[in-house]
Design an enzyme around this catalytic site. Structure first.
Site, PDB file in Angstrom:
ATOM      1  N   PRO A  23       0.787  -1.396  -0.239  1.00  0.00           N
ATOM      2  CA  PRO A  23      -0.047   0.120   0.284  1.00  0.00           C
ATOM      3  C   PRO A  23       0.993   1.204  -0.021  1.00  0.00           C
ATOM      4  CG  PRO A  23      -0.852  -1.789   1.545  1.00  0.00           C
ATOM      5  CD  PRO A  23       0.499  -2.541   1.373  1.00  0.00           C
ATOM      6  N   LYS A  24       0.705   2.185  -0.879  1.00  0.00           N
ATOM      7  CA  LYS A  24       1.190   3.805  -0.793  1.00  0.00           C
ATOM      8  C   LYS A  24       0.334   4.559   0.354  1.00  0.00           C
ATOM      9  CE  LYS A  24       2.838   6.795  -3.447  1.00  0.00           C
ATOM     10  NZ  LYS A  24       2.369   8.622  -2.362  1.00  0.00           N
ATOM     11  N   TYR A  25       0.741   5.134   1.097  1.00  0.00           N
ATOM     12  CA  TYR A  25       0.411   5.754   2.667  1.00  0.00           C
ATOM     13  C   TYR A  25       0.259   7.177   2.189  1.00  0.00           C
ATOM     14  CZ  TYR A  25       0.315   0.999   4.366  1.00  0.00           C
ATOM     15  OH  TYR A  25       0.399   0.126   4.600  1.00  0.00           O
TER      16      TYR A  25
END
Length: 317
Positions: A23-25
């Site tokens: 995931p890219k936060y």
């Protein structure tokens, strides 16, 4: 190490040896340096953020390991990531920062291990660095403020992250080659942003009104004030002509008359724009990085919505 943007997940085989997805936060990129109990937290712009996140620094000092970790510092509010809460940590007095750390504690989501117990791991393949990082979390039974990012080789699962996690403050997905070394400053990873369509009102333009380069988009507050919510990237040529034919320059009574904007985030160069009568609604494509109803990154205008009036557009607080 950085990532280059893609419109969709890369096809299988795009990187030799296979890929892993994370995931890219919506947070601050952070390097954690811990050596002999001394800790330094560094942003991607080389800023010292040690004092801004004392809870992370204290946890790193207590780890009892010499490490360099790469990851993202985030703050949760109401079940989603809160970027504005991170911004409140910047340039604060130590007493204020200590209070905020108690009221809204930060978490460090680790996704890479660059050094461990004196071993430089930059040349190690991603898969091997990930294995040691996972072992570090397991052997120390790490919990808040630590978090190990999920990772998967399942492309279908990564697609679900893109569609299901956007409302939680996850901006998208990062794809990494399983055999890739860590290359500082190189854009050898891929990032794919989660995007949704929305509508807003054209309140101003850059470039000629009859053939605008980009749009400044607004929505009305419940009190009836037109509030800036997004800027578009440069318009496609065909859309410039279509939109320009539907715009009317505004008089000095426009609510944005005299408003000062800069060319880019953090820039001091003023943005030249022309206010227009706020009556045209457009549909745009934007990512999930939204603070207080405002899109932080440029959005992409998709089409005009002449079937809608400004009253049909959602209001903001």
């Amino acid at each position: 190490m950085a990532a280059q943007a893609l419109a969709r997940l890369p096809a299988a085989g795009a990187v030799p040896g296979g890929m892993a997805f994370e995931p890219k936060y919506d947070g601050y990129r952070l390097l954690v340096f811990a050596h002999d109990g001394e800790v330094f937290l560094q942003s991607r712009n080389l800023w010292d953020l040690t004092g801004a996140f004392p809870e992370i620094a204290e946890a790193a000092a207590a780890l009892g390991e010499d490490v360099v970790l790469d990851g993202e510092v985030v703050i949760h509010t109401g079940g989603r990531l809160d970027f504005s809460a991170l911004q409140q940590r910047m340039n604060r007095r130590p007493a204020t920062t200590a209070r905020l750390a108690v009221e809204q504690p930060a978490h460090f989501i680790a996704f890479d291990l660059l050094e461990h117990a004196g071993s430089d791991m930059l040349t190690w393949p991603y898969a091997e660095r990930r294995a040691v990082l996972t072992s570090l979390f397991q052997s120390h039974d790490l919990h808040a403020p630590w978090q190990l990012t999920p990772a998967t080789e399942d492309r279908a699962l990564a697609e679900r992250w893109l569609t299901e996690w956007g409302g939680l403050g996850v901006e998208g997905v990062v794809a990494k080659g399983a055999h890739q070394p860590y290359q500082p400053g190189q854009r050898r990873w891929f990032k794919i942003r989660a995007r949704d369509t929305a509508e807003a009102i054209v309140g101003a333009v850059t470039g000629p009104v009859t053939r605008p380069n980009a749009l400044l988009l607004g929505r009305y507050t419940r009190g009836g004030r037109l509030r800036l919510v997004a800027r578009t990237s440069p318009l496609p040529l065909a859309l410039r002509d279509e939109i320009g034919a539907l715009l009317t320059p505004a008089d000095p009574g426009h609510p944005w008359w005299g408003m000062r904007l800069t060319v880019t985030w953090g820039s001091r160069e003023p943005l030249a724009f022309t206010c227009v009568v706020p009556e045209l609604v457009v549909e745009f494509l934007g990512d999930t990085a939204i603070d207080a109803s405002r899109w932080r990154h440029s959005v992409r205008a998709q089409r005009t919505r002449t079937d809608l009036t400004p009253r049909d557009v959602s209001t903001v607080d």
